[in-house]
Design a protein around this motif. Structure first.
Motif, short mmCIF file in Angstrom:
data_model
loop_
_atom_site.label_atom_id
_atom_site.label_comp_id
_atom_site.label_asym_id
_atom_site.label_seq_id
_atom_site.Cartn_x
_atom_site.Cartn_y
_atom_site.Cartn_z
N TRP A 17 0.80 -1.40 -0.05
CA TRP A 17 -0.04 -0.08 -0.13
C TRP A 17 0.95 1.41 0.05
N ASP A 18 1.78 1.22 0.91
CA ASP A 18 2.77 2.36 0.75
C ASP A 18 3.50 2.83 -0.52
N LYS A 19 3.70 1.41 -1.26
CA LYS A 19 4.42 1.81 -2.60
C LYS A 19 3.42 2.56 -3.56
N LEU A 20 1.99 2.10 -3.39
CA LEU A 20 1.11 2.40 -4.37
C LEU A 20 0.90 3.85 -3.94
N ARG A 21 0.60 4.11 -2.58
CA ARG A 21 0.43 5.51 -2.12
C ARG A 21 1.31 6.45 -2.72
N SER A 22 2.74 6.12 -2.76
CA SER A 22 3.90 6.96 -2.87
C SER A 22 3.85 7.24 -4.61
N ILE A 23 3.40 6.24 -5.45
CA ILE A 23 3.51 6.60 -6.98
C ILE A 23 2.30 7.59 -7.13
N MET A 24 1.14 7.46 -6.43
CA MET A 24 0.16 8.42 -6.74
C MET A 24 0.50 9.95 -6.05
N LEU A 25 1.06 10.02 -4.81
CA LEU A 25 1.33 11.17 -4.27
C LEU A 25 2.45 11.83 -4.95
N ASN A 26 3.53 11.27 -5.55
CA ASN A 26 4.37 11.68 -6.30
C ASN A 26 3.86 12.62 -7.63
N ARG A 27 2.70 12.27 -7.88
CA ARG A 27 2.24 13.10 -8.95
C ARG A 27 1.35 14.15 -8.62
N GLY A 28 1.02 14.20 -7.11
CA GLY A 28 0.20 15.37 -6.50
C GLY A 28 -0.69 14.80 -5.65
N GLY A 29 -1.49 15.73 -4.95
CA GLY A 29 -2.58 15.40 -4.11
C GLY A 29 -2.18 15.47 -2.63
N LEU A 30 -3.26 15.50 -1.75
CA LEU A 30 -2.97 15.49 -0.34
C LEU A 30 -2.80 13.94 0.35
N THR A 31 -3.44 13.21 -0.06
CA THR A 31 -3.58 11.77 0.31
C THR A 31 -4.37 10.88 -0.53
N VAL A 32 -4.16 9.64 -0.30
CA VAL A 32 -4.93 8.48 -0.91
C VAL A 32 -5.92 7.78 0.15
N VAL A 33 -7.04 7.92 -0.29
CA VAL A 33 -8.09 7.40 0.40
C VAL A 33 -7.88 5.76 0.46
N ALA A 34 -7.66 5.10 1.73
CA ALA A 34 -7.49 3.45 1.70
C ALA A 34 -8.75 2.94 1.78
N PRO A 35 -8.90 2.11 0.85
CA PRO A 35 -10.42 1.46 0.75
C PRO A 35 -10.75 0.68 1.91
N GLN A 36 -11.94 0.55 2.19
CA GLN A 36 -12.29 -0.25 3.27
C GLN A 36 -12.00 -1.84 3.32
N VAL A 37 -11.95 -2.34 2.20
CA VAL A 37 -11.35 -3.61 2.04
C VAL A 37 -10.06 -3.47 1.08
N PRO A 38 -9.03 -4.80 1.43
CA PRO A 38 -7.96 -4.69 0.80
C PRO A 38 -8.13 -4.48 -0.91
N GLU A 39 -7.00 -3.67 -1.28
CA GLU A 39 -7.25 -3.25 -3.01
C GLU A 39 -6.79 -4.56 -3.70
N ASP A 40 -7.71 -5.25 -4.30
CA ASP A 40 -7.50 -6.29 -5.23
C ASP A 40 -6.42 -6.16 -6.36
N LEU A 41 -6.44 -4.87 -6.78
CA LEU A 41 -5.58 -4.79 -7.87
C LEU A 41 -4.21 -4.17 -7.63
N ILE A 42 -3.73 -4.24 -6.35
CA ILE A 42 -2.73 -3.66 -5.81
C ILE A 42 -1.38 -4.09 -6.58
N ASP A 43 -1.07 -4.98 -6.62
CA ASP A 43 0.16 -5.56 -7.36
C ASP A 43 0.11 -4.89 -8.92
N PRO A 44 -0.86 -5.41 -9.54
CA PRO A 44 -0.81 -4.88 -10.98
C PRO A 44 -0.72 -3.24 -11.10
#
Length: 161
Positions: free
Chosen positions: A41-68
């Motif tokens: 999750w921290d890797k995915l979050r970093s990818i997005m935040l490096n492009r901008g934004g305040l934060t990434v909303v963590a889904p209520q259930v684990p992200e199924d597509l996290i690896d892809p």
């Protein structure tokens, strides 16, 4: 400063700081069920935040597509998009419905940035590459494109019997 190098206003900082504990708890809960999830999750979050934004909303259930998403996710600028009204807060089902009736040739899924928050989101694509949005306009998209059997597999969990 946020990860895009822009200074955050005091209000933006308050907004982010108010929700971060909830999102962190969601990730910790997911990690208890799927060890190693928080690192992904921290890797995915970093990818997005490096492009901008305040934060990434963590889904209520684990992200199924996290690896892809980490390995193959792509940013999409909404320079040319079309709005087709769908049900509020039902972007996944809306996009699948557009694909099933042939209004779009592909389903996009991942996250979209609006109001400084990256949120889990799905959208459609026309043959021309135009993004088809069913809920509200977005500033930036990050995700995967599903066509053919990939779209069928994406849609399957949303099918009702």
């Amino acid at each position: 400063m946020d990860n895009s190098g822009c200074d955050l206003s005091e209000e933006q900082r308050r907004q982010r700081d108010a929700v971060e504990p909830l999102y962190r708890q969601r990730v910790e809960d997911a990690d208890a069920l799927q060890p190693g999830y928080s690192l992904q999750w921290d890797k995915l979050r970093s990818i997005m935040l490096n492009r901008g934004g305040l934060t990434v909303v963590a889904p209520q259930v684990p992200e199924d597509l996290i690896d892809p998403l980490i390995k193959e996710g792509v940013f999409f600028e909404p320079a040319d998009w079309l709005f087709v009204e769908g049900q509020p807060s039902a972007c996944h089902r809306n996009s699948i419905a557009l694909w099933q009736c042939g209004q779009v040739i592909a389903i996009g899924s991942g996250y979209a940035l609006s109001d400084g928050f990256w949120r889990q989101h799905s959208w459609g694509w026309k043959e021309t590459g135009q993004i088809v949005e069913t809920t509200e306009g977005r500033d930036l998209y990050f995700g995967l494109r599903f066509e053919g059997s990939g779209a069928e597999a994406f849609a399957a969990p949303y099918q009702t019997s």
